[in-house]
Motif scaffolding. Structure first.
Motif, PDB file in Angstrom:
ATOM      1  N   PHE A 188       0.807  -1.226   0.000  1.00 31.76           N
ATOM      2  CA  PHE A 188       0.000   0.000   0.000  1.00 31.76           C
ATOM      3  C   PHE A 188       0.842   1.278   0.000  1.00 31.76           C
ATOM      4  CE2 PHE A 188      -3.026  -2.815   2.509  1.00 31.76           C
ATOM      5  CZ  PHE A 188      -3.884  -3.021   1.453  1.00 31.76           C
ATOM      6  N   GLY A 189       2.063   1.188   0.529  1.00 26.83           N
ATOM      7  CA  GLY A 189       2.857   2.384   0.801  1.00 26.83           C
ATOM      8  C   GLY A 189       2.984   3.298  -0.404  1.00 26.83           C
ATOM      9  N   GLY A 190       2.738   4.589  -0.187  1.00 25.53           N
ATOM     10  CA  GLY A 190       2.929   5.583  -1.247  1.00 25.53           C
ATOM     11  C   GLY A 190       1.895   5.523  -2.340  1.00 25.53           C
ATOM     12  N   ASN A 191       0.705   4.995  -2.045  1.00 24.04           N
ATOM     13  CA  ASN A 191      -0.286   4.902  -3.129  1.00 24.04           C
ATOM     14  C   ASN A 191      -0.875   6.277  -3.479  1.00 24.04           C
ATOM     15  OD1 ASN A 191      -2.543   5.467  -1.495  1.00 24.04           O
ATOM     16  ND2 ASN A 191      -2.980   3.293  -1.150  1.00 24.04           N
ATOM     17  N   PHE A 192      -1.688   6.291  -4.512  1.00 22.57           N
ATOM     18  CA  PHE A 192      -2.197   7.559  -5.039  1.00 22.57           C
ATOM     19  C   PHE A 192      -2.957   8.353  -3.976  1.00 22.57           C
ATOM     20  CE2 PHE A 192      -1.363   5.155  -8.830  1.00 22.57           C
ATOM     21  CZ  PHE A 192      -1.025   6.087  -9.792  1.00 22.57           C
ATOM     22  N   LEU A 193      -3.784   7.629  -3.203  1.00 20.54           N
ATOM     23  CA  LEU A 193      -4.640   8.322  -2.235  1.00 20.54           C
ATOM     24  C   LEU A 193      -3.821   9.020  -1.154  1.00 20.54           C
ATOM     25  CD1 LEU A 193      -7.600   8.849  -1.286  1.00 20.54           C
ATOM     26  CD2 LEU A 193      -7.258   6.925   0.273  1.00 20.54           C
ATOM     27  N   SER A 194      -2.920   8.255  -0.513  1.00 19.42           N
ATOM     28  CA  SER A 194      -2.205   8.834   0.638  1.00 19.42           C
ATOM     29  C   SER A 194      -1.225   9.912   0.193  1.00 19.42           C
ATOM     30  CB  SER A 194      -1.490   7.737   1.421  1.00 19.42           C
ATOM     31  OG  SER A 194      -0.542   7.081   0.621  1.00 19.42           O
ATOM     32  N   THR A 195      -0.578   9.720  -0.950  1.00 19.77           N
ATOM     33  CA  THR A 195       0.432  10.709  -1.357  1.00 19.77           C
ATOM     34  C   THR A 195      -0.226  11.980  -1.897  1.00 19.77           C
ATOM     35  OG1 THR A 195       0.706   9.512  -3.450  1.00 19.77           O
ATOM     36  CG2 THR A 195       2.322   9.089  -1.730  1.00 19.77           C
ATOM     37  N   ARG A 196      -1.336  11.827  -2.604  1.00 18.59           N
ATOM     38  CA  ARG A 196      -2.079  13.012  -3.071  1.00 18.59           C
ATOM     39  C   ARG A 196      -2.570  13.820  -1.864  1.00 18.59           C
ATOM     40  NH1 ARG A 196      -6.053  14.577  -7.122  1.00 18.59           N
ATOM     41  NH2 ARG A 196      -6.504  16.718  -6.503  1.00 18.59           N
ATOM     42  N   THR A 197      -3.049  13.109  -0.827  1.00 20.55           N
ATOM     43  CA  THR A 197      -3.528  13.790   0.378  1.00 20.55           C
ATOM     44  C   THR A 197      -2.377  14.540   1.051  1.00 20.55           C
ATOM     45  OG1 THR A 197      -5.099  11.991   0.693  1.00 20.55           O
ATOM     46  CG2 THR A 197      -4.766  13.473   2.557  1.00 20.55           C
ATOM     47  N   ALA A 198      -1.242  13.851   1.204  1.00 19.93           N
ATOM     48  CA  ALA A 198      -0.100  14.467   1.898  1.00 19.93           C
ATOM     49  C   ALA A 198       0.419  15.685   1.121  1.00 19.93           C
ATOM     50  CB  ALA A 198       1.006  13.443   2.092  1.00 19.93           C
ATOM     51  N   LEU A 199       0.397  15.594  -0.203  1.00 17.26           N
ATOM     52  CA  LEU A 199       0.798  16.759  -1.017  1.00 17.26           C
ATOM     53  C   LEU A 199      -0.110  17.944  -0.726  1.00 17.26           C
ATOM     54  CD1 LEU A 199       1.548  15.574  -4.669  1.00 17.26           C
ATOM     55  CD2 LEU A 199       2.975  17.077  -3.266  1.00 17.26           C
ATOM     56  N   THR A 200      -1.396  17.660  -0.606  1.00 14.84           N
ATOM     57  CA  THR A 200      -2.362  18.727  -0.321  1.00 14.84           C
ATOM     58  C   THR A 200      -2.115  19.297   1.079  1.00 14.84           C
ATOM     59  OG1 THR A 200      -3.902  17.481  -1.698  1.00 14.84           O
ATOM     60  CG2 THR A 200      -4.827  19.295  -0.420  1.00 14.84           C
ATOM     61  N   VAL A 201      -1.802  18.429   2.037  1.00 16.06           N
ATOM     62  CA  VAL A 201      -1.483  18.884   3.396  1.00 16.06           C
ATOM     63  C   VAL A 201      -0.321  19.881   3.343  1.00 16.06           C
ATOM     64  CG1 VAL A 201      -0.464  18.157   5.610  1.00 16.06           C
ATOM     65  CG2 VAL A 201      -2.354  16.849   4.621  1.00 16.06           C
ATOM     66  N   LEU A 202       0.734  19.535   2.611  1.00 22.48           N
ATOM     67  CA  LEU A 202       1.908  20.410   2.549  1.00 22.48           C
ATOM     68  C   LEU A 202       1.591  21.723   1.834  1.00 22.48           C
ATOM     69  CD1 LEU A 202       4.677  17.726   1.855  1.00 22.48           C
ATOM     70  CD2 LEU A 202       4.109  18.818   4.036  1.00 22.48           C
ATOM     71  N   GLU A 203       0.747  21.625   0.797  1.00 23.67           N
ATOM     72  CA  GLU A 203       0.316  22.845   0.085  1.00 23.67           C
ATOM     73  C   GLU A 203      -0.403  23.799   1.037  1.00 23.67           C
ATOM     74  OE1 GLU A 203      -0.780  20.770  -4.048  1.00 23.67           O
ATOM     75  OE2 GLU A 203      -2.381  22.065  -3.248  1.00 23.67           O
ATOM     76  N   ILE A 204      -1.320  23.239   1.830  1.00 21.90           N
ATOM     77  CA  ILE A 204      -2.111  24.080   2.754  1.00 21.90           C
ATOM     78  C   ILE A 204      -1.193  24.695   3.811  1.00 21.90           C
ATOM     79  CG2 ILE A 204      -3.951  24.062   4.495  1.00 21.90           C
ATOM     80  CD1 ILE A 204      -5.209  21.715   2.828  1.00 21.90           C
ATOM     81  N   ILE A 205      -0.259  23.904   4.319  1.00 22.15           N
ATOM     82  CA  ILE A 205       0.670  24.427   5.334  1.00 22.15           C
ATOM     83  C   ILE A 205       1.429  25.626   4.767  1.00 22.15           C
ATOM     84  CG2 ILE A 205       2.835  23.891   6.560  1.00 22.15           C
ATOM     85  CD1 ILE A 205       1.670  21.122   7.131  1.00 22.15           C
ATOM     86  N   GLU A 206       1.836  25.527   3.495  1.00 29.74           N
ATOM     87  CA  GLU A 206       2.556  26.646   2.875  1.00 29.74           C
ATOM     88  C   GLU A 206       1.635  27.837   2.643  1.00 29.74           C
ATOM     89  OE1 GLU A 206       4.773  25.211  -0.536  1.00 29.74           O
ATOM     90  OE2 GLU A 206       6.477  24.707   0.767  1.00 29.74           O
ATOM     91  N   GLU A 207       0.471  27.567   2.029  1.00 25.75           N
ATOM     92  CA  GLU A 207      -0.482  28.658   1.720  1.00 25.75           C
ATOM     93  C   GLU A 207      -0.853  29.441   2.970  1.00 25.75           C
ATOM     94  OE1 GLU A 207      -2.782  26.294  -1.796  1.00 25.75           O
ATOM     95  OE2 GLU A 207      -3.931  26.811  -0.001  1.00 25.75           O
ATOM     96  N   GLN A 208      -1.123  28.709   4.047  1.00 26.40           N
ATOM     97  CA  GLN A 208      -1.600  29.377   5.275  1.00 26.40           C
ATOM     98  C   GLN A 208      -0.460  29.725   6.229  1.00 26.40           C
ATOM     99  OE1 GLN A 208      -4.929  27.363   7.131  1.00 26.40           O
ATOM    100  NE2 GLN A 208      -5.941  26.988   5.188  1.00 26.40           N
ATOM    101  N   GLN A 209       0.772  29.530   5.777  1.00 25.33           N
ATOM    102  CA  GLN A 209       1.973  29.855   6.574  1.00 25.33           C
ATOM    103  C   GLN A 209       1.868  29.277   7.991  1.00 25.33           C
ATOM    104  OE1 GLN A 209       2.580  34.097   6.179  1.00 25.33           O
ATOM    105  NE2 GLN A 209       2.689  33.931   3.970  1.00 25.33           N
ATOM    106  N   LEU A 210       1.547  27.982   8.036  1.00 31.47           N
ATOM    107  CA  LEU A 210       1.265  27.360   9.339  1.00 31.47           C
ATOM    108  C   LEU A 210       2.523  27.013  10.129  1.00 31.47           C
ATOM    109  CD1 LEU A 210      -1.816  25.155   8.422  1.00 31.47           C
ATOM    110  CD2 LEU A 210      -1.763  27.283   9.732  1.00 31.47           C
ATOM    111  N   VAL A 211       3.683  27.024   9.473  1.00 32.93           N
ATOM    112  CA  VAL A 211       4.917  26.771  10.228  1.00 32.93           C
ATOM    113  C   VAL A 211       5.142  27.928  11.207  1.00 32.93           C
ATOM    114  CG1 VAL A 211       7.397  26.442  10.080  1.00 32.93           C
ATOM    115  CG2 VAL A 211       5.921  25.366   8.379  1.00 32.93           C
ATOM    116  N   ALA A 212       5.090  29.151  10.653  1.00 32.05           N
ATOM    117  CA  ALA A 212       5.276  30.330  11.510  1.00 32.05           C
ATOM    118  C   ALA A 212       4.128  30.459  12.505  1.00 32.05           C
ATOM    119  CB  ALA A 212       5.364  31.581  10.642  1.00 32.05           C
ATOM    120  N   ARG A 213       2.931  30.133  12.053  1.00 30.05           N
ATOM    121  CA  ARG A 213       1.755  30.225  12.929  1.00 30.05           C
ATOM    122  C   ARG A 213       1.902  29.247  14.121  1.00 30.05           C
ATOM    123  NH1 ARG A 213      -2.342  32.945  15.273  1.00 30.05           N
ATOM    124  NH2 ARG A 213      -4.116  31.608  15.668  1.00 30.05           N
ATOM    125  N   ALA A 214       2.388  28.042  13.855  1.00 32.51           N
ATOM    126  CA  ALA A 214       2.567  27.066  14.954  1.00 32.51           C
ATOM    127  C   ALA A 214       3.547  27.605  15.986  1.00 32.51           C
ATOM    128  CB  ALA A 214       3.046  25.724  14.399  1.00 32.51           C
TER     129      ALA A 214
END
Ligand SMILES: Cc1ncc(COP(=O)(O)O)c(C=O)c1O
Length: 386
Positions: free
Chosen positions: A269-295
């Motif tokens: 299962f590792g690295g399948n389309f579902l989990s990796t597409r989701t994780a990419l979106t997670v990283l996109e949102i973290i960047e868009e919303q500048q959540l590193v600095a916010r945390a």
């Protein structure tokens, strides 16, 4: 199997920082499924990505190229400065890959019985190898024989590692959490990781960081190692990477970069389309919303608010934090505090009867942070230890 002593509540809906139970009561989630849902619940962009991917393609196996997996590997390597990634489905699996890298690295160098230094109070997972690496007898008891090839040192103790370096000939790696999570948010000295990096360089050992809980912006950096001026050779990730969709990752760099090759490791299962597409979106949102600095800033402000609120409460000894990983030390044992907080519509965790751990969403608003502080104050000021 009754492997969990579950709390008497069932949630049926989530939105952002909030969860609703079967009778419509609304709870503030200051635990996020144990540091998993950093972007809160039912994030619309993540939900859309999951739905779209489910309607397109979920799984083909690692026998073929997987576009989102490659894109996620590219993103994680560029964010971390590391070279390659192996994807699994959980934290324990990410750490299994980590340990296999260490073993093969040692064996390729001709080192007999390659040994990994691990620490007291650590938590690395529940598989046989990762529970053997874990520094908690409760997790290990009854599962002997444990996997061999580990040497244990106290956490945050550089001298203990240096003492081993002087005599041992079969050490190949050190595996450590940048902040102890399951043990109750214990933060090491500022130079701990820098010193471990130095010792690893001096001895040709791999520096392996378990960032399963600390990674993905949780501590106010994308990865906790970025608080120090170092890069590890191996890093494991999971939890916040998928925001609830199971995924684990093991990143490698430098001397660890090309250790595993075809046939050495794998996962259906590792690295399948579902989990990796989701994780990419997670990283996109973290960047868009500048959540590193916010945390980083939100963790700081919640800690200050908690310190002010608790100033007159003898039950609270201290508050510590690294970004949005918060630990509250209590002056006496408080059994059943989690259940009591639940009655106050607040989700917290107690790794022991004298420590509260908070892992709120990184998307928590200032107003929600105030509600968290007020609810926790109400819980602690009205609680009477038995
Ligand atoms: C630091 C650390 N390593 C490993 C694990 C194991 O992850 P999983 O439960 O996904 O196997 C955890 C889970 O709590 C963790 O906090």
């Amino acid at each position: 199997m009754p492997t969990y002593r579950r709390l008497p509540v069932e949630f049926v809906k989530g939105q952002g920082s909030w969860l609703w139970d079967t009778v419509g009561q609304k709870y503030l989630d200051a635990l996020t499924g144990i540091a998993v849902c950093g972007l809160g619940h039912a994030h619309p962009k993540i939900a859309d990505a999951i739905c779209e991917q489910a309607k397109t393609l979920l799984h083909t196996s690692n026998l073929y190229e997987i576009g989102p997996q490659q894109a996620l590997a590219d993103k994680l390597t560029s964010l971390s400065g590391m070279q390659h990634v192996f994807f699994g489905n959980s934290g324990a699996e990410a750490n299994e890959a980590t340990l296999k890298v260490a073993r093969l690295y040692g064996n390729k160098k001709g080192i007999k019985n390659p040994t990994v230094i691990v620490t007291d109070k650590s938590f690395h997972g529940r598989t046989i190898a990762t529970l053997s690496a874990t520094g908690n007898r409760k997790v290990q008891a009854g599962f002997e024989p444990l996997v061999s090839g580990f040497r244990r040192v106290p956490y945050n103790d550089i001298e203990a590692i240096e003492a081993i370096a002087k005599t041992a000939t079969n050490v190949v790696a050190i595996m450590v959490e940048p902040v102890l999570g399951e043990a109750g948010v214990h933060i090491p000295d500022d130079d701990y990781l820098t010193n471990i990096r130095r010792i690893c360089d001096e001895n040709g050992w791999l520096m392996m960081l378990d960032e399963i809980q600390t990674g993905i912006a949780r501590t106010g950096k994308m990865f906790a190692f970025q608080h120090a001026d170092i890069t590890p050779d191996v890093m494991s990730l999971a939890k916040g990477l998928g925001n609830g969709v199971p995924i684990g990752a093991c990143l490698v760099n430098g001397p660890a970069a090309d250790v595993l090759g075809p046939g050495n490791h794998g996962s259906t299962f590792g690295g399948n389309f579902l989990s990796t597409r989701t994780a990419l979106t997670v990283l996109e949102i973290i960047e868009e919303q500048q959540l590193v600095a916010r945390a980083a800033s939100l963790g700081e402000s919640i800690t200050q608010k908690l310190e002010t609120a608790f100033a007159d409460l003898p039950l609270v000894s201290s508050v510590r934090h690294k970004g949005m990983m918060l630990g509250i030390e209590l002056s006496q044992a408080c059994p059943n505090l989690v259940e009591y907080a639940l009655d106050h519509l607040l989700l917290i965790n107690c790794p022991s009867e004298t420590i509260i751990r908070l892992l709120p969403p990184l998307t928590l608003s200032d107003e929600e942070a105030d509600i968290l502080v007020t609810r926790l104050y109400n819980v602690l000021s009205s609680y009477t230890p038995a």
